[in-house]
Design a protein around this motif. Structure first.
Motif, PDB file in Angstrom:
ATOM      1  N   LYS A  82     -13.924 -19.805   5.031  1.00 26.11           N
ATOM      2  CA  LYS A  82     -12.783 -19.648   5.924  1.00 26.11           C
ATOM      3  C   LYS A  82     -11.469 -19.782   5.147  1.00 26.11           C
ATOM      4  CE  LYS A  82     -10.897 -21.457  10.235  1.00 26.11           C
ATOM      5  NZ  LYS A  82     -11.072 -22.438  11.310  1.00 26.11           N
ATOM      6  N   ARG A  83     -11.409 -20.778   4.257  1.00 25.63           N
ATOM      7  CA  ARG A  83     -10.197 -20.954   3.446  1.00 25.63           C
ATOM      8  C   ARG A  83      -9.956 -19.743   2.550  1.00 25.63           C
ATOM      9  NH1 ARG A  83     -12.107 -26.284   3.014  1.00 25.63           N
ATOM     10  NH2 ARG A  83     -13.076 -25.796   1.018  1.00 25.63           N
ATOM     11  N   ALA A  84     -11.037 -19.238   1.935  1.00 28.41           N
ATOM     12  CA  ALA A  84     -10.900 -18.074   1.053  1.00 28.41           C
ATOM     13  C   ALA A  84     -10.431 -16.853   1.846  1.00 28.41           C
ATOM     14  CB  ALA A  84     -12.233 -17.783   0.367  1.00 28.41           C
ATOM     15  N   ARG A  85     -10.981 -16.657   3.046  1.00 28.55           N
ATOM     16  CA  ARG A  85     -10.582 -15.521   3.878  1.00 28.55           C
ATOM     17  C   ARG A  85      -9.122 -15.641   4.288  1.00 28.55           C
ATOM     18  NH1 ARG A  85     -10.044 -15.440   9.006  1.00 28.55           N
ATOM     19  NH2 ARG A  85     -11.376 -17.234   9.360  1.00 28.55           N
ATOM     20  N   GLN A  86      -8.709 -16.838   4.723  1.00 30.50           N
ATOM     21  CA  GLN A  86      -7.327 -17.035   5.154  1.00 30.50           C
ATOM     22  C   GLN A  86      -6.348 -16.840   3.997  1.00 30.50           C
ATOM     23  OE1 GLN A  86      -7.542 -20.923   6.945  1.00 30.50           O
ATOM     24  NE2 GLN A  86      -7.909 -20.077   8.989  1.00 30.50           N
ATOM     25  N   LYS A  87      -6.757 -17.291   2.800  1.00 28.39           N
ATOM     26  CA  LYS A  87      -5.904 -17.112   1.629  1.00 28.39           C
ATOM     27  C   LYS A  87      -5.760 -15.632   1.292  1.00 28.39           C
ATOM     28  CE  LYS A  87      -5.320 -18.753  -3.104  1.00 28.39           C
ATOM     29  NZ  LYS A  87      -5.899 -19.559  -4.184  1.00 28.39           N
ATOM     30  N   ALA A  88      -6.868 -14.896   1.359  1.00 31.12           N
ATOM     31  CA  ALA A  88      -6.824 -13.458   1.077  1.00 31.12           C
ATOM     32  C   ALA A  88      -5.958 -12.731   2.104  1.00 31.12           C
ATOM     33  CB  ALA A  88      -8.240 -12.886   1.067  1.00 31.12           C
ATOM     34  N   GLU A  89      -6.059 -13.118   3.379  1.00 28.41           N
ATOM     35  CA  GLU A  89      -5.233 -12.504   4.418  1.00 28.41           C
ATOM     36  C   GLU A  89      -3.755 -12.792   4.183  1.00 28.41           C
ATOM     37  OE1 GLU A  89      -6.756 -13.984   8.109  1.00 28.41           O
ATOM     38  OE2 GLU A  89      -8.498 -12.649   8.080  1.00 28.41           O
ATOM     39  N   ALA A  90      -3.441 -14.022   3.769  1.00 32.13           N
ATOM     40  CA  ALA A  90      -2.048 -14.388   3.506  1.00 32.13           C
ATOM     41  C   ALA A  90      -1.490 -13.581   2.338  1.00 32.13           C
ATOM     42  CB  ALA A  90      -1.936 -15.884   3.219  1.00 32.13           C
ATOM     43  N   ILE A  91      -2.304 -13.394   1.295  1.00 32.45           N
ATOM     44  CA  ILE A  91      -1.867 -12.601   0.140  1.00 32.45           C
ATOM     45  C   ILE A  91      -1.628 -11.155   0.564  1.00 32.45           C
ATOM     46  CG2 ILE A  91      -2.663 -11.636  -2.068  1.00 32.45           C
ATOM     47  CD1 ILE A  91      -4.044 -14.368  -2.551  1.00 32.45           C
ATOM     48  N   ARG A  92      -2.538 -10.621   1.384  1.00 34.21           N
ATOM     49  CA  ARG A  92      -2.405  -9.253   1.866  1.00 34.21           C
ATOM     50  C   ARG A  92      -1.114  -9.082   2.676  1.00 34.21           C
ATOM     51  NH1 ARG A  92      -7.076  -8.867   4.758  1.00 34.21           N
ATOM     52  NH2 ARG A  92      -8.221  -9.231   2.854  1.00 34.21           N
ATOM     53  N   ARG A  93      -0.844 -10.061   3.566  1.00 33.15           N
ATOM     54  CA  ARG A  93       0.386  -9.989   4.375  1.00 33.15           C
ATOM     55  C   ARG A  93       1.632 -10.062   3.499  1.00 33.15           C
ATOM     56  NH1 ARG A  93      -2.397 -13.466   7.826  1.00 33.15           N
ATOM     57  NH2 ARG A  93      -1.311 -15.234   6.913  1.00 33.15           N
ATOM     58  N   ALA A  94       1.620 -10.949   2.482  1.00 31.56           N
ATOM     59  CA  ALA A  94       2.780 -11.100   1.601  1.00 31.56           C
ATOM     60  C   ALA A  94       3.025  -9.823   0.810  1.00 31.56           C
ATOM     61  CB  ALA A  94       2.562 -12.277   0.658  1.00 31.56           C
ATOM     62  N   ARG A  95       1.938  -9.194   0.319  1.00 25.72           N
ATOM     63  CA  ARG A  95       2.092  -7.944  -0.430  1.00 25.72           C
ATOM     64  C   ARG A  95       2.640  -6.833   0.461  1.00 25.72           C
ATOM     65  NH1 ARG A  95      -3.525  -7.937  -3.840  1.00 25.72           N
ATOM     66  NH2 ARG A  95      -2.833  -9.337  -5.483  1.00 25.72           N
ATOM     67  N   LYS A  96       2.160  -6.778   1.694  1.00 28.31           N
ATOM     68  CA  LYS A  96       2.635  -5.756   2.622  1.00 28.31           C
ATOM     69  C   LYS A  96       4.115  -5.958   2.929  1.00 28.31           C
ATOM     70  CE  LYS A  96       1.646  -3.669   7.098  1.00 28.31           C
ATOM     71  NZ  LYS A  96       0.788  -3.689   8.289  1.00 28.31           N
ATOM     72  N   LEU A  97       4.518  -7.218   3.138  1.00 29.85           N
ATOM     73  CA  LEU A  97       5.920  -7.529   3.410  1.00 29.85           C
ATOM     74  C   LEU A  97       6.796  -7.153   2.220  1.00 29.85           C
ATOM     75  CD1 LEU A  97       7.860  -8.877   5.451  1.00 29.85           C
ATOM     76  CD2 LEU A  97       7.454 -11.010   4.234  1.00 29.85           C
ATOM     77  N   ALA A  98       6.340  -7.468   0.986  1.00 33.14           N
ATOM     78  CA  ALA A  98       7.101  -7.136  -0.208  1.00 33.14           C
ATOM     79  C   ALA A  98       7.204  -5.621  -0.380  1.00 33.14           C
ATOM     80  CB  ALA A  98       6.445  -7.758  -1.439  1.00 33.14           C
ATOM     81  N   ARG A  99       6.112  -4.896  -0.075  1.00 35.58           N
ATOM     82  CA  ARG A  99       6.125  -3.443  -0.188  1.00 35.58           C
ATOM     83  C   ARG A  99       7.112  -2.841   0.811  1.00 35.58           C
ATOM     84  NH1 ARG A  99       1.006  -2.685   0.385  1.00 35.58           N
ATOM     85  NH2 ARG A  99       1.042  -2.199   2.589  1.00 35.58           N
ATOM     86  N   ARG A 101       9.703  -4.318   2.152  1.00 36.77           N
ATOM     87  CA  ARG A 101      11.060  -4.694   1.735  1.00 36.77           C
ATOM     88  C   ARG A 101      11.538  -3.776   0.603  1.00 36.77           C
ATOM     89  NH1 ARG A 101      10.550 -10.206   0.439  1.00 36.77           N
ATOM     90  NH2 ARG A 101      10.580 -10.602   2.661  1.00 36.77           N
ATOM     91  N   ALA A 102      10.661  -3.494  -0.364  1.00 39.19           N
ATOM     92  CA  ALA A 102      11.016  -2.620  -1.484  1.00 39.19           C
ATOM     93  C   ALA A 102      11.295  -1.198  -0.991  1.00 39.19           C
ATOM     94  CB  ALA A 102       9.896  -2.618  -2.526  1.00 39.19           C
ATOM     95  N   GLN A 103      10.551  -0.738   0.001  1.00 36.56           N
ATOM     96  CA  GLN A 103      10.792   0.594   0.557  1.00 36.56           C
ATOM     97  C   GLN A 103      12.143   0.658   1.259  1.00 36.56           C
ATOM     98  OE1 GLN A 103       7.392   1.312   3.026  1.00 36.56           O
ATOM     99  NE2 GLN A 103       6.108   1.990   1.314  1.00 36.56           N
ATOM    100  N   ARG A 104      12.488  -0.419   1.992  1.00 35.12           N
ATOM    101  CA  ARG A 104      13.780  -0.446   2.675  1.00 35.12           C
ATOM    102  C   ARG A 104      14.940  -0.444   1.683  1.00 35.12           C
ATOM    103  NH1 ARG A 104      11.537  -4.163   6.546  1.00 35.12           N
ATOM    104  NH2 ARG A 104      12.187  -5.810   5.161  1.00 35.12           N
ATOM    105  N   GLU A 105      14.754  -1.143   0.558  1.00 37.36           N
ATOM    106  CA  GLU A 105      15.821  -1.233  -0.442  1.00 37.36           C
ATOM    107  C   GLU A 105      15.871  -0.008  -1.346  1.00 37.36           C
ATOM    108  OE1 GLU A 105      15.001  -4.889  -2.429  1.00 37.36           O
ATOM    109  OE2 GLU A 105      15.613  -6.112  -0.718  1.00 37.36           O
ATOM    110  N   GLY A 106      14.893   0.881  -1.229  1.00 36.81           N
ATOM    111  CA  GLY A 106      14.895   2.102  -2.022  1.00 36.81           C
ATOM    112  C   GLY A 106      14.232   1.968  -3.374  1.00 36.81           C
ATOM    113  N   LEU A 107      13.574   0.851  -3.631  1.00 34.28           N
ATOM    114  CA  LEU A 107      12.894   0.662  -4.913  1.00 34.28           C
ATOM    115  C   LEU A 107      11.580   1.435  -4.978  1.00 34.28           C
ATOM    116  CD1 LEU A 107      13.522  -3.168  -5.281  1.00 34.28           C
ATOM    117  CD2 LEU A 107      14.785  -1.305  -6.359  1.00 34.28           C
ATOM    118  N   LEU A 108      10.982   1.667  -3.828  1.00 35.16           N
ATOM    119  CA  LEU A 108       9.745   2.447  -3.737  1.00 35.16           C
ATOM    120  C   LEU A 108       9.985   3.634  -2.810  1.00 35.16           C
ATOM    121  CD1 LEU A 108       6.981  -0.288  -3.250  1.00 35.16           C
ATOM    122  CD2 LEU A 108       7.395   1.069  -5.279  1.00 35.16           C
TER     123      LEU A 108
END
Length: 120
Positions: A82-99, A101-108
């Motif tokens: 459960k901890r491993a799954r929750q950690k993986a989900e959190a990483i996935r959400r953080a990467r999606k948020l960063a992606r 944000r980068a698209q909004r700023e024009g970096l991607l």
């Protein structure tokens, strides 16, 4: 996990046109019951087209993650898993948020617009 379908009574003015689907997981059901919330997904059946209503129900449940949660509750999940799954989900959400944000700023570059029916 069983899905429950209930129709309004025959005295109701909307008899035969509205269905309530109750499909939360056991954990979610007990958590909401403790809070006093009623977990309902409401789907309207138009022109006695039940197939279209079921399609809409499946789409709503998919968006909410109900299917994923039901699959997860089929077998016991160890606390370490459960901890491993929750950690993986959190990483996935953080990467999606960063992606995003980068698209909004024009970096991607912006994602390609989806064309309905393409790829079939």
């Amino acid at each position: 996990m069983r899905s429950c379908i209930s129709a309004p009574s025959s005295e109701s003015p909307t008899f035969g046109r509205r269905f309530y689907f109750v499909c939360p997981s056991p954990f979610e059901r007990t958590r909401r019951a403790a809070k006093g919330e009623i977990p309902l997904v409401q789907i309207f059946v138009r022109d006695n087209n039940v197939d279209q209503a079921l399609k809409a129900l499946k789409k709503k449940m998919q968006r909410e993650g109900s299917f994923r949660e039901m699959k997860r509750h089929v077998h016991f999940e160890k606390p370490s898993e459960k901890r491993a799954r929750q950690k993986a989900e959190a990483i996935r959400r953080a990467r999606k948020l960063a992606r995003k944000r980068a698209q909004r700023e024009g970096l991607l570059p912006a994602p390609k617009p989806r064309v309905p029916g393409a790829g079939r």
